[in-house]
Design a protein around this motif. Structure first.
Motif, mmCIF file in Angstrom:
data_model
loop_
_atom_site.group_PDB
_atom_site.id
_atom_site.type_symbol
_atom_site.label_atom_id
_atom_site.label_comp_id
_atom_site.label_asym_id
_atom_site.label_seq_id
_atom_site.Cartn_x
_atom_site.Cartn_y
_atom_site.Cartn_z
ATOM 1 N N GLY A 487 -51.395 37.339 38.479
ATOM 2 C CA GLY A 487 -52.064 36.289 37.729
ATOM 3 C C GLY A 487 -53.256 35.719 38.468
ATOM 4 N N ARG A 488 -53.698 34.539 38.034
ATOM 5 C CA ARG A 488 -54.837 33.848 38.612
ATOM 6 C C ARG A 488 -54.364 32.530 39.219
ATOM 7 N NH1 ARG A 488 -57.981 31.627 35.244
ATOM 8 N NH2 ARG A 488 -56.491 31.603 33.526
ATOM 9 N N MET A 489 -55.264 31.858 39.916
ATOM 10 C CA MET A 489 -55.013 30.470 40.280
ATOM 11 C C MET A 489 -56.300 29.683 40.073
ATOM 12 S SD MET A 489 -54.831 30.084 44.443
ATOM 13 C CE MET A 489 -56.280 30.245 45.496
ATOM 14 N N SER A 490 -56.159 28.400 39.926
ATOM 15 C CA SER A 490 -57.321 27.532 39.757
ATOM 16 C C SER A 490 -58.218 27.616 40.978
ATOM 17 C CB SER A 490 -56.859 26.089 39.551
ATOM 18 O OG SER A 490 -57.957 25.205 39.640
ATOM 19 N N GLY A 491 -59.523 27.506 40.743
ATOM 20 C CA GLY A 491 -60.449 27.453 41.858
ATOM 21 C C GLY A 491 -60.263 26.220 42.717
ATOM 22 N N THR A 492 -59.563 25.218 42.183
ATOM 23 C CA THR A 492 -59.317 24.000 42.954
ATOM 24 C C THR A 492 -58.118 24.146 43.880
ATOM 25 O OG1 THR A 492 -57.839 23.046 41.284
ATOM 26 C CG2 THR A 492 -60.197 22.639 41.011
ATOM 27 N N ALA A 493 -57.381 25.262 43.751
ATOM 28 C CA ALA A 493 -56.166 25.456 44.530
ATOM 29 C C ALA A 493 -56.484 26.030 45.910
ATOM 30 C CB ALA A 493 -55.204 26.369 43.773
#
Length: 587
Positions: A487-493
């Motif tokens: 999957g993906r993760m938020s760029g803020t993570a």
């Protein structure tokens, strides 16, 4: 990458080459003269004069929505864009499209990005406009608009809504959404109580606008300027400032000039533009989502993003921007430090300065016009970077034959060379049911593996790759672990999170056959992601439990599951990609 010819008109489009204004794309009544007569009759019902209707028509894609606070300044932006268009002698025509917000889109905003791109493309094609201003901000809206405009082929210019302001909690400056995750982690670990969690919740988003850190929205704003698709200086002004309104007016005026010059989008979205975007993505410590979106936009132009070329660039392109989550500052600080001109001035030796921009001038000419820099502490020099290599590293190995990525600039350096035991979760529901159980067999040296959150598996490739630290470990003080998913993760993570494992588990990628207890090796220095299981054992597992790909009986879900591509091709629909051209990103 190779250059790309202009996008051909869609089959059945009856627009006569050279038609402009209201004469473009006439509704088919079998009589073109009557079609124009009828169109003008209806629009005059809104009070327009013939003089107004003879001007270049500039469409304005309006993505305002009560469900999208990131676009809460849309009315003011549209007003300013209209002013700029009229001052330049054009006729502004705003029209609505789908609007997507990260926190208000189920099952995930990525699932709807392609639908928004289709909406944008078809409305540009269907309605008469000589150029279009695309107004978006929240993570998937800007790539969706650029994808749609790339396919439509008309002169297009992007205006982002701008970042929110920061807030303050107990004298600490906070902003969405890196601090959202940090405080939620504190709550899960028992470091703060529910009352303080509620208090900080009031301060994390201090105004309308996109996330105040280098999340996906800010990343796409910066990449859009780097590609030349927005005006110089357009990426960083906060949403609620006069600077943002002035950029909006200037964007409207420039759209009229682009219409007159016939500066179509293929003149700007060239191989050089994508190379510049990749360099900037690495240098800003940008969101991993930026790779997926660049691949999708490039695909609409018939081009591929070469992941190995990206990794080679990363080895020579340091992180220069001191911005959360890779650094300490916020977007409003980046703006005060001179914005993208400051960054690209330092990055200049690595950029393609010959790339055309929406101004009609090259990137090199625009950097020259920006003048010399000034003293600031947000953008570092090449000699004193935040991180010695680019923010993102590309991994390969038997666990990810098609590649995977890690945001090394926002990870724990001690975990970049790590071997551990896999603790496997089969899907998001399995994760929810077991991650906080005191009975979960897990320790800090293990590697958390989450399957079936890729493009087809979830569906929509949600930002669930930021797997939470198991509660019992969080309470024991564990702040980071190696985590792997498709999957993906938020760029803020932030954290040691391996993402975009390709092929995904749901289509039979090796990730599907990982079991709890298997050993996995991560070596960022060697760009390796390996499952320490023999090929023979993997084949036996495949034979014993063949994967059945997800399907749906009807509707958009059926279309999505049948046609969506993998992460390395942008998670776009295969039938929306442009005609294939020779070459990839430069070697």
């Amino acid at each position: 990458m190779s250059t790309t010819p202009k996008t051909p008109a869609a089959a059945g489009d009856d627009t006569t080459q050279g038609d402009t204004g209201l004469r473009k794309g006439l509704t088919n009544y079998g009589d073109r003269g009557f079609s124009l007569f009828l169109r003008k009759a209806f629009i005059k019902g809104s009070g327009y004069t013939d003089s107004a209707l003879d001007r270049p028509v500039i469409g304005i894609a309006d993505t305002g929505s009560a469900f999208n606070p990131c676009h809460g300044n849309m009315p003011q932006l549209i007003e300013a864009v209209k002013r700029g268009i009229m001052l330049a002698g054009g006729l502004p025509m705003a029209f609505p499209t789908i609007s997507i917000h990260e926190s208000f889109a189920a099952p995930t905003s990525m699932y709807l990005r392609n639908l928004m791109s289709m909406d944008t493309e078809e409305m540009i094609r269907a309605q008469p406009m000589d150029a279009v201003v695309l107004i978006g901000g929240c993570d998937k809206t800007v790539p969706a608009q650029l994808m749609g405009a790339a396919s439509a082929g008309v002169p297009a210019i992007q205006l982002v809504t701008g970042a929110m302001l920061t807030g303050s909690h107990r004298s600490e400056r906070v902003g969405a959404c890196t601090d959202c995750r940090r405080y939620w982690g504190k709550f899960r670990a028992g470091e703060i109580d529910a009352e303080e969690t509620s208090q900080v919740n009031d301060q994390l988003v201090a105004s309308v606008g996109t996330c105040s850190v280098m999340g996906t929205a800010s990343t796409m704003a910066c990449l859009t300027e780097a590609m030349g698709m927005s005006l110089p200086g357009a990426a960083t002004p906060p949403a609620v400032t006069a600077d943002r309104i002035r950029i909006a007016e200037q964007t409207g005026a420039r759209a009229v000039a682009m219409a007159r010059e016939r500066l179509t989008i293929d003149c700007v979205l060239t191989p050089a533009a994508f190379e510049n975007a990749m360099r900037v993505l690495l240098a800003i410590g940008g969101s991993t989502n930026g790779i997926v979106h660049l691949a999708a936009i490039a695909g609409r132009m018939g081009l591929d993003i070469d992941m190995q070329a990206l990794d080679r660039m990363g080895r020579e392109t340091p992180v220069l921007l001191d911005l959360k989550p890779s650094g300490q500052h916020y977007m409003e600080d980046f703006h005060k430090a001179g914005g993208m001109a400051t960054l690209m001035r330092e990055l200049r030796p690595l950029l393609r300065l010959d790339a055309m921009t929406v101004t009609g001038r090259t990137l090199g000419e625009e950097l020259d016009a920006a003048g010399p820099g000034f003293a600031q502490d947000v953008v570092r020099t090449m000699a004193d970077p935040i991180y010695p290599q680019g923010g993102i590293a590309v991994l390969v190995g038997n666990l990810a034959p098609g590649g995977a990525i890690i945001k090394q600039s926002a990870a724990d350096a001690k975990l970049m060379e790590h071997e551990g035991r896999a603790v496997v979760f089969e899907n998001s529901q399995d994760l929810v049911e077991r991650i906080d159980s005191d009975d979960l067999d897990v320790n800090a040296d293990d590697i958390l593996v989450l399957k079936n959150i890729g493009p087809k598996g979830a569906p929509g490739m949600p930002e669930a790759g930021y797997i939470p630290i198991p509660r019992k470990l969080a309470r024991a003080g564990v702040k980071d672990m190696v985590r792997i998913s498709d999957g993906r993760m938020s760029g803020t993570a932030f954290g040691s999170v391996v993402l975009h494992v390709t092929p995904e588990a749901a289509v039979g990628g090796p990730l599907a056959y990982v079991r709890t207890g298997d050993r996995i090796r991560l070596s960022v220095s060697r760009r390796e992601l390996s499952l320490l299981v023999s090929d023979e054992e993997l084949e036996q597992r495949r034979a014993a439990q063949p994967v059945v790909e997800p399907s749906a009986p009807r509707g958009y879900m059926k279309l999505f599951l049948q046609t969506v591509t993998q992460a390395d091709q942008g998670v776009d629909f295969d039938f929306l990609r442009g005609a294939k051209h020779m070459g990839k990103t430069p070697e």
